[in-house]
Design an enzyme around this catalytic site. Structure first.
Site, short mmCIF file in Angstrom:
data_model
loop_
_atom_site.label_atom_id
_atom_site.label_comp_id
_atom_site.label_asym_id
_atom_site.label_seq_id
_atom_site.Cartn_x
_atom_site.Cartn_y
_atom_site.Cartn_z
N GLU A 285 -37.36 1.08 23.63
CA GLU A 285 -36.70 2.40 24.31
C GLU A 285 -37.16 2.52 25.56
OE1 GLU A 285 -34.47 4.97 24.83
OE2 GLU A 285 -34.42 4.84 22.51
N ASP B 8 -34.48 2.31 28.77
CA ASP B 8 -34.30 3.46 29.51
C ASP B 8 -34.24 3.15 31.06
OD1 ASP B 8 -33.46 4.89 27.58
OD2 ASP B 8 -35.41 6.17 27.19
N SER C 214 -28.92 5.51 22.92
CA SER C 214 -30.11 5.65 23.77
C SER C 214 -29.79 4.88 25.35
CB SER C 214 -31.20 4.91 23.45
OG SER C 214 -32.25 5.88 22.50
#
Length: 497
Positions: free
Chosen positions: A228, A232, A422
């Site tokens: 994650e 990002d 995400s």
């Protein structure tokens, strides 16, 4: 597992009311009558009052609680004491639990009791309960033998190629802007970032790790929350390589999550102009006090000209709840969050992301937040649940999220392909950074503008659905829908901001 040790020392955050309500001011921003204000003006008008802070200090002294920190801007007082002292002060019972996940936590039984003289002053008490609150909205492309290398994927993209496909401006790079990323676990390795951006053909952006409530940048293995964090940073950095990226690491609790967001909003050094959030959970998994305090915090961001992009969820209309009803994800469902849904971007087509195996874009109708002003003119469907409730519809916008057409990512030395909504939150955060630089202003709370914008600034996604097994869902169609919102924002959207 029994009572929490009465001698255990914990920290609790008490949230306070504002000096004056902020709602009319935000409504004025939406209509164009008001402009974002400075931090100094915000503190004076919409922060907590010193009198209220003093009352919490007095309450702490009466109950043998130590005041660790107070903030007018964040409207919070951090208290530190033993479990016994907090149990007595708020008349609660704390126990230790071990769920099926094996991650033990401290849980609360009974209501939190507030002294009569503090009724109306305290809006929330966080930290008595420290159960894991949110999950990351990313999805690895996997085969039976593990993570898939990009060269073995049928379709995958570098984030800057997705930005190019969506016609993001190429005469700006986000220089002068700061993108904040909220992370509730995992970490990144500087060597990965240098190698990743070198392969894309440009230098890595400035990337800083900021600790909140004792959490730190803690990379471990590729299949962890590191995926994650890497996603990002690399998506936001590839879209806006000139922007500074600050990663706020916080514990995965409602207190840690809220504190990370408010810390980023009121960061006097880095001053982010956009905040990307890729963590969340179904509205049904949150307390009422948490959702209302998060919502108020997002309103603070709007008043300061800060845009907040949030992943809309990766489990279709169910949002991973097994009660047979449709659910939407929070904090994406906040009316002041830009909820980001997911599509499947192929070379000659783009449809709603739905793998038909439980992985699909989140979207639907909130059971908590009413229809906001900016959505009152669109064809907003009722909930597919039996109550047919009308409420805030999510997502607002969408972009590529399917891991089968995902993003090339380097995590802990391993190349792989990652998808999930995400990816959309940092992608749109990068677009906002480009917009801010190009327009030489903070675009901030853009919802009213995008809902009044011409359809030509969006790529309308009209095929697909986010229906999950045995649960009703929503169909894509012309205009706004509860799968992809208004559609995929194209670079030309900057012209209406």
């Amino acid at each position: 597992m029994g009572s929490t040790s009465l001698n255990e020392v914990i920290e609790v955050m008490v949230k306070l009311r504002r000096k004056t309500s902020i709602r009319n001011f935000i409504r004025g921003i939406g209509s164009g009558k008001n402009k974002p204000i400075s931090q100094e003006v915000f503190n004076r008008r919409f922060g907590a009052s010193q009198e209220d802070v003093d009352q919490i200090h007095a309450f702490a002294m009466e109950n043998d609680l130590t005041v660790k920190e107070s903030s007018i801007a964040r409207r919070s007082v951090i208290l530190r004491a033993s479990v016994q002292k907090f149990s007595e002060a708020f008349q609660v019972y704390l126990s230790d639990f071990i769920p099926d996940s094996g991650i033990s936590y401290r849980g609360r039984s009974g209501d939190i009791h507030i002294p009569e003289n503090l009724q109306g002053i305290i809006t929330g008490v966080f930290g008595l309960d420290n159960r894991p609150q949110a999950r990351p909205m990313f999805h690895f492309l996997k085969h039976d033998n593990g993570l898939v290398n990009p060269r073995n994927a049928s379709v995958s993209y570098n984030p800057n190629d997705v930005a190019k496909a969506y016609k993001y401006p190429r005469d700006v790079n986000g220089s002068g802007e700061c993108i904040a990323l909220i992370e509730l676990g995992g970490g990144f390795r500087n060597a990965d970032m240098i190698s990743y951006f070198k392969k894309l053909g440009f230098a890595a952006p400035v990337i800083l790790a900021q600790s909140v409530d004792g959490a730190h940048n803690a990379p471990s293995t590729p299949d962890s929350a590191d995926g994650e964090v890497a996603l990002d940073i690399q998506v936001a950095g590839a879209v806006a390589p000139g922007a500074k990226i600050v990663v706020y690491f916080a514990p995965n609790t409602d207190k840690g999550f809220l504190d990370a967001i408010s810390t980023a909003i009121h960061d006097p050094i880095n001053k982010p102009s956009v905040i990307s959030i890729s963590w969340g959970a179904s509205e049904s998994q949150w307390s009422e006090q948490a959702m209302q305090n998060f919502n108020e915090t997002f309103m603070s961001a709007a008043s300061l000209g800060i845009t907040i992009t949030v992943a809309a969820g990766d489990n279709g209309s169910s949002d991973r709840v097994t009660d047979g009803n449709a659910h939407v994800d929070f904090p994406a469902s906040s009316p002041y969050a830009l909820a980001c849904g997911g599509t499947r971007l192929e070379p000659k087509s783009e449809t709603v992301w739905n793998d038909l195996d439980g992985w699909a874009t989140g979207g639907g109708i909130s059971t908590v937040f009413p229809v906001p002003d900016y959505q009152k003119k669109i064809n907003l469907p009722p909930s597919v649940n039996a109550n047919k409730k009308k409420g805030r519809g999510i997502p607002d916008i969408s972009a590529n999220a399917d891991s089968a057409t995902g993003y090339n990512v380097l995590v802990d030395g391993q190349w792989t392909v990652v998808g999930g909504t995400s990816a959309v939150a940092p992608l749109i955060a990068g677009l906002i950074a480009l917009s801010n630089q190009k327009l030489k202003k903070k675009t901030g709370f853009i919802h009213p503008k995008i809902y009044e914008s011409p359809s030509s600034v969006f790529k309308d996604i009209t095929e697909g659905n986010n229906i999950t097994a045995k649960i009703g869902g929503y169909l894509a169609g012309p205009g706004w829908d509860a799968c992809t919102g208004l559609g995929v924002p194209l670079g030309t959207i900057i012209g209406i901001l």
